[in-house]
Design an enzyme around this catalytic site. Structure first.
Site, PDB file in Angstrom:
ATOM      1  N   TYR A 149      -8.866  41.036  10.708  1.00  0.00           N
ATOM      2  CA  TYR A 149     -10.008  40.150  11.010  1.00  0.00           C
ATOM      3  C   TYR A 149      -9.982  38.837  10.671  1.00  0.00           C
ATOM      4  O   TYR A 149      -8.993  38.424   9.998  1.00  0.00           O
ATOM      5  CB  TYR A 149     -11.547  40.682  10.601  1.00  0.00           C
ATOM      6  CG  TYR A 149     -11.581  40.326   9.252  1.00  0.00           C
ATOM      7  CD1 TYR A 149     -10.918  41.281   8.322  1.00  0.00           C
ATOM      8  CD2 TYR A 149     -12.493  39.551   8.540  1.00  0.00           C
ATOM      9  CE1 TYR A 149     -11.103  40.990   6.557  1.00  0.00           C
ATOM     10  CE2 TYR A 149     -12.803  39.385   7.096  1.00  0.00           C
ATOM     11  CZ  TYR A 149     -12.014  40.130   6.241  1.00  0.00           C
ATOM     12  OH  TYR A 149     -12.051  40.084   4.883  1.00  0.00           O
TER      13      TYR A 149
ATOM     14  N   LYS B  32      -5.086  40.265   6.106  1.00  0.00           N
ATOM     15  CA  LYS B  32      -6.421  39.989   6.345  1.00  0.00           C
ATOM     16  C   LYS B  32      -6.828  41.587   7.001  1.00  0.00           C
ATOM     17  O   LYS B  32      -7.389  41.604   8.029  1.00  0.00           O
ATOM     18  CB  LYS B  32      -7.179  38.810   6.752  1.00  0.00           C
ATOM     19  CG  LYS B  32      -8.617  38.726   6.412  1.00  0.00           C
ATOM     20  CD  LYS B  32      -8.715  37.105   6.396  1.00  0.00           C
ATOM     21  CE  LYS B  32     -10.117  36.820   6.265  1.00  0.00           C
ATOM     22  NZ  LYS B  32     -10.853  36.949   5.093  1.00  0.00           N
TER      23      LYS B  32
ATOM     24  N   GLU C 175      -6.860  36.946  -7.572  1.00  0.00           N
ATOM     25  CA  GLU C 175      -7.907  36.393  -6.909  1.00  0.00           C
ATOM     26  C   GLU C 175      -9.096  36.854  -6.841  1.00  0.00           C
ATOM     27  O   GLU C 175      -9.387  38.186  -7.335  1.00  0.00           O
ATOM     28  CB  GLU C 175      -7.475  36.224  -5.260  1.00  0.00           C
ATOM     29  CG  GLU C 175      -7.337  37.705  -4.491  1.00  0.00           C
ATOM     30  CD  GLU C 175      -6.784  37.746  -3.113  1.00  0.00           C
ATOM     31  OE1 GLU C 175      -6.994  36.574  -2.470  1.00  0.00           O
ATOM     32  OE2 GLU C 175      -6.301  38.515  -2.881  1.00  0.00           O
TER      33      GLU C 175
ATOM     34  N   LEU D 211      -4.394  36.930  -0.657  1.00  0.00           N
ATOM     35  CA  LEU D 211      -4.460  36.285   0.657  1.00  0.00           C
ATOM     36  C   LEU D 211      -4.431  34.846   0.570  1.00  0.00           C
ATOM     37  O   LEU D 211      -4.979  34.305  -0.287  1.00  0.00           O
ATOM     38  CB  LEU D 211      -6.062  36.680   1.417  1.00  0.00           C
ATOM     39  CG  LEU D 211      -6.044  36.252   2.564  1.00  0.00           C
ATOM     40  CD1 LEU D 211      -5.388  37.133   3.777  1.00  0.00           C
ATOM     41  CD2 LEU D 211      -7.432  36.073   3.053  1.00  0.00           C
TER      42      LEU D 211
HETATM   43  O1  PSZ Z   1     -18.580  34.487   4.054  1.00  0.00           O
HETATM   44  C1  PSZ Z   1     -17.745  34.920   3.017  1.00  0.00           C
HETATM   45  O2  PSZ Z   1     -18.362  35.429   2.178  1.00  0.00           O
HETATM   46  C2  PSZ Z   1     -16.500  34.689   3.311  1.00  0.00           C
HETATM   47  S1  PSZ Z   1     -15.724  34.145   4.521  1.00  0.00           S
HETATM   48  C3  PSZ Z   1     -14.217  34.128   3.845  1.00  0.00           C
HETATM   49  C4  PSZ Z   1     -14.187  34.717   2.719  1.00  0.00           C
HETATM   50  C5  PSZ Z   1     -15.557  35.042   2.332  1.00  0.00           C
HETATM   51  N1  PSZ Z   1     -13.179  35.255   1.794  1.00  0.00           N
HETATM   52  C6  PSZ Z   1     -11.608  35.128   2.482  1.00  0.00           C
HETATM   53  C7  PSZ Z   1     -10.732  35.594   1.168  1.00  0.00           C
HETATM   54  C8  PSZ Z   1     -10.472  36.890   0.934  1.00  0.00           C
HETATM   55  O3  PSZ Z   1     -11.128  37.929   1.400  1.00  0.00           O
HETATM   56  C9  PSZ Z   1      -9.743  37.223  -0.198  1.00  0.00           C
HETATM   57  C10 PSZ Z   1      -9.717  38.782  -0.815  1.00  0.00           C
HETATM   58  N2  PSZ Z   1      -9.058  36.302  -0.733  1.00  0.00           N
HETATM   59  C11 PSZ Z   1      -9.241  34.754  -0.315  1.00  0.00           C
HETATM   60  C12 PSZ Z   1      -9.997  34.532   0.624  1.00  0.00           C
HETATM   61  C13 PSZ Z   1     -10.243  33.235   0.917  1.00  0.00           C
HETATM   62  O4  PSZ Z   1      -9.712  32.866   2.253  1.00  0.00           O
HETATM   63  P1  PSZ Z   1     -10.010  31.774   3.279  1.00  0.00           P
HETATM   64  O5  PSZ Z   1      -9.996  30.383   2.435  1.00  0.00           O
HETATM   65  O6  PSZ Z   1      -9.193  31.739   4.220  1.00  0.00           O
HETATM   66  O7  PSZ Z   1     -11.685  32.005   3.574  1.00  0.00           O
END
Ligand code: PSZ
Length: 284
Positions: A32, A146, A178, A202
């Site tokens: 996703y 992802k 992370e 990620l």
């Molecule tokens: O709406 C939300 O709370 C969101 S939208 C994207 C995320 C949370 N997190 C993405 C994510 C992740 O799931 C993990 C495990 N590590 C890093 C990130 C950050 O990724 P980006 O910057 O691409 O969203």
């Protein structure tokens, strides 16, 4: 937000049908993306779409559209739903077929779905900072994908929530990887440090934007693992994600970070990030 995407169609959400044996539903067998929408346009869309194709490829799935077609389709959805500030969620599963761990045959098509929603920017949290807890990283060894499988992330986030915290920062054998849904950073003596983009995290799109902003503004940025002790002793800590942008962390477990307020460099990064949002809008 009324309309959704199923495969190549935009339809009313109430008319959307997913098979009970969809492999996303049964196995979490899919990938996703979440893309931010600012003022009606998709932010860093190309980067998110690229990662979507890469995630799919890593689990041996083929996205049944080329990137241009997919981009046009999701942009059409954003337009029809008249989203202003929000997000687009999209996922691709390995399709619907009788439950069996083995991949289905080539006659089974993957299933693409997407929807949008309005999401305000978390202004209050970004201004004042948030609290976090530290938890064991119990995830698999392909966190670079992802994947729809988010059980460990959900358990970590729930733990944070039950303790009145915004995020759970994970570590493996003492080294910080992370957050449960964000990347994590420390700042010490003016230098930003975060885990390298290996299989253990990620590689966030927000993280990549931050790295670029640092390079352009002579802010030292290093991709090196750091220890939980470094986290507790940092001058500043922040996390980043598509919806959290640059989010200051002011307390971790019982430890107050710095003076308990968002730090100077974190605030500088927030300003640079807002400027990037604005300039991307104008360059559309
Ligand atoms: O709406 C939300 O709370 C969101 S939208 C994207 C995320 C949370 N997190 C993405 C994510 C992740 O799931 C993990 C495990 N590590 C890093 C990130 C950050 O990724 P980006 O910057 O691409 O969203």
């Amino acid at each position: 937000m009324g309309k959704v995407i199923i495969n190549d169609q935009i339809t009313e959400r109430s008319e959307a049908v997913i098979d009970i044996e969809d492999r996303g539903y049964q196995f979490g067998d899919g990938v996703y993306e979440v893309i931010r929408i600012y003022d009606g346009s998709l932010f860093t869309a190309e980067e998110h779409l690229n990662r979507f194709y890469q995630s799919a490829e890593k689990i041996k799935m083929i996205v049944p559209f080329d990137k241009k077609q997919l981009r046009a389709l999701v942009e059409q959805l954003v337009k029809e739903n008249q989203v202003k500030d929000g997000s687009l969620y999209m996922q691709l599963t390995r399709g619907a077929s009788p439950r069996n761990h083995v991949f289905p045959g080539e006659e089974i098509q993957p299933v693409l779905t997407a929807y949008t929603k309005e999401v305000p920017r978390p202004e209050e949290a970004m201004a004042n900072g948030v609290k976090a807890i530290v938890v064991d990283d119990i995830r698999w060894l392909r966190c670079d994908i992802k994947s729809l499988n988010l059980l460990p992330n959900i358990l970590a986030k729930q733990e944070a929530s039950e303790q009145g915290c915004f995020e759970a920062i994970q570590h493996r054998n003492g080294l910080v990887t992370e957050g449960s849904s964000s990347n994590a950073y420390i700042i010490k003596d003016g230098k930003i440090q975060t885990h390298p983009a290996t299989n253990l995290i990620l590689n966030g799109i927000t993280r990549q934007v931050i790295a670029k902003l640092c390079a352009e503004n002579d802010i030292p940025f290093s991709e090196e693992p750091f220890h939980i002790d470094d986290l507790f002793n940092a001058d500043e800590v922040f996390i980043s994600s598509t919806t959290s942008e640059v989010m200051p962390v002011i307390q971790i477990d019982e430890q107050v970070i710095g003076d308990g307020k968002p730090g100077r460099i974190t605030s500088q990064l927030q300003s640079l990030f807002v400027a990037k949002i604005e300039s991307d809008k104008h360059n559309k």
